[in-house]
Design an enzyme around this catalytic site. Sequence first.
Site, PDB file in Angstrom:
ATOM      1  N   SER A 152      16.858 -15.086  25.566  1.00 27.51           N
ATOM      2  CA  SER A 152      17.140 -13.816  24.921  1.00 27.51           C
ATOM      3  C   SER A 152      15.856 -13.013  24.716  1.00 27.51           C
ATOM      4  CB  SER A 152      17.818 -14.122  23.573  1.00 27.51           C
ATOM      5  OG  SER A 152      18.079 -12.953  22.853  1.00 27.51           O
ATOM      6  N   THR A 162      16.263  -3.022  10.441  1.00 24.56           N
ATOM      7  CA  THR A 162      16.576  -2.460  11.762  1.00 24.56           C
ATOM      8  C   THR A 162      15.316  -2.406  12.626  1.00 24.56           C
ATOM      9  OG1 THR A 162      18.297  -1.153  10.690  1.00 24.56           O
ATOM     10  CG2 THR A 162      17.703  -0.523  12.922  1.00 24.56           C
ATOM     11  N   LYS A 176      29.376   5.342  21.875  1.00 30.88           N
ATOM     12  CA  LYS A 176      28.163   6.152  21.847  1.00 30.88           C
ATOM     13  C   LYS A 176      28.325   7.324  22.821  1.00 30.88           C
ATOM     14  CE  LYS A 176      25.710   2.559  19.491  1.00 30.88           C
ATOM     15  NZ  LYS A 176      24.979   1.315  19.501  1.00 30.88           N
ATOM     16  N   THR A 179      42.568 -10.553  17.669  1.00 32.12           N
ATOM     17  CA  THR A 179      42.421  -9.284  16.965  1.00 32.12           C
ATOM     18  C   THR A 179      43.276  -8.212  17.646  1.00 32.12           C
ATOM     19  OG1 THR A 179      40.780  -7.786  15.994  1.00 32.12           O
ATOM     20  CG2 THR A 179      40.361  -8.513  18.240  1.00 32.12           C
TER      21      THR A 179
HETATM   22  C1  LIG Z   1      25.364  -0.040  18.785  1.00 34.25           C
HETATM   23  C2  LIG Z   1      24.972  -1.215  19.613  1.00 34.25           C
HETATM   24  C3  LIG Z   1      25.900  -2.213  19.936  1.00 34.25           C
HETATM   25  C4  LIG Z   1      27.248  -2.263  19.311  1.00 34.25           C
HETATM   26  O1  LIG Z   1      28.109  -1.313  19.856  1.00 34.25           O
HETATM   27  P1  LIG Z   1      29.276  -0.732  18.946  1.00 34.25           P
HETATM   28  O2  LIG Z   1      30.265  -0.225  19.906  1.00 34.25           O
HETATM   29  O3  LIG Z   1      28.652   0.310  18.065  1.00 34.25           O
HETATM   30  O4  LIG Z   1      29.799  -1.878  18.124  1.00 34.25           O
HETATM   31  C5  LIG Z   1      25.533  -3.189  20.829  1.00 34.25           C
HETATM   32  N1  LIG Z   1      24.299  -3.230  21.385  1.00 34.25           N
HETATM   33  C6  LIG Z   1      23.371  -2.299  21.063  1.00 34.25           C
HETATM   34  C7  LIG Z   1      22.029  -2.391  21.702  1.00 34.25           C
HETATM   35  C8  LIG Z   1      23.664  -1.283  20.158  1.00 34.25           C
HETATM   36  O5  LIG Z   1      22.741  -0.396  19.816  1.00 34.25           O
END
Ligand SMILES: *Cc1c(COP(=O)(O)O)cnc(C)c1O
Length: 404
Positions: free
Chosen positions: A136, A362, A247, A276
């Site tokens: 990783s 973060t 996003k 789920t």
């Molecule tokens: C935001 C993010 C995720 C998660 O995606 P979501 O659809 O928001 O849950 C996964 N990997 C990275 C690098 C991210 O920034």
Amino acid sequence: MDFDALFNAELDTLRTEGNYRVFAELERHRGAFPRAVNHGCPEKSDVTVWCSNDYLCMGQHADVLDAMHAAIDRAGAGAGGTRNISGTHHTHVALERELADLHGKEAALLFTSGYVSNWASLSTLGARLPNAVILSDSLNHASMIEGIRHAKCARRIWKHNDVEDLRRHLAELPEGATPIVAFESVYSMDGDIAPIKEICDVADEFGAMTYIDEVHAVGMYGPRGGGVAEREGLMDRITLIEGTLGKAFGVMGGYITGSSALCDFIRSFASGFIFTTALPPAVAAGALASIRHLKASEFERRRQQRQVANLRAGLDAVGIPHLPNPSHIVPVMVKDPVKCKMISDILLDQHGIYVQPINYPTVPKGTERLRFTPGPMHSDQDIDHLVFALGELWRHCALARAVA
Ligand SMILES: *Cc1c(COP(=O)(O)O)cnc(C)c1O
């Protein structure tokens, strides 16, 4: 036992460190994004959003909204079940086909978020593949780290974007290991991009599987928005491509793409997929419309890239330090959690500019920053206003300027 006192003691620690999170309560104006109403202040003022991950404003796009309205009218609100028990709708299947095509793969599998897709896929691969070892990248996202942890398999952390370090780790693996190299394309906090080709070359040398998170790149890079791997002609070198619909595609949900056998394997064994409720059909329909639009249209990507370049030039002109990187993410470094939060508060309260402070955990302590994500709908005036406000604040807070 006074449990609240225990909770509050932990929260007080966060507050004194300047790392307590306060959410901005916004309501986006449909059709006027990046404008939004700030409900967090008494006069409910308008603000300009500068930190959205709806990078291309597809969450406001007419095609996406029309598709979602039509899907609600056609199929109702929720999916009504897990994928296995009455929750698989025609739209989910169409969306999975579209995603497989986007990445040039045989199959795709939907999840309720990108987080869940990483968590479920990595934990299943690590737990189910015989002698799995997950290698990783040290800056991988929390969702990958949690998935790897949950897999309880052997794991190794290699130095961020360092192919030689990856090679060293691969060379040390015992005979019979099943290596899985997990990394991202665009790293969201520094905005740097992985050397995908070199990573694939090393992975091939050692017969390793490759797993890439293209969450910050899908929709954004490549002629059809397939991500950095598409732009660089490398999609076929990667075993599993993971992405989000939340996003640049502007809706919600996550996915993986790969071979039919791989997707069938995750579908059949991943708890986070099986147990789920499926995404609402309207959400799937919105994502489908968004992907189709961005496959054919370069307009949003071009205009977004132009505004990223304009913001960088504006910051340079007044000496505001920002991390140089080859992506669309513009991190302005403050390097102090309390100042970072203060600047963000003043920008919001006095300038109508919303950018969330990014603090520990973060990012590492001492690298606190404001992370700007210019979009195709930010005007040149929006950029001028932001650069002016930051210039004032840098003076006011006696922060270091970049030396030209
Ligand atoms: C935001 C993010 C995720 C998660 O995606 P979501 O659809 O928001 O849950 C996964 N990997 C990275 C690098 C991210 O920034």
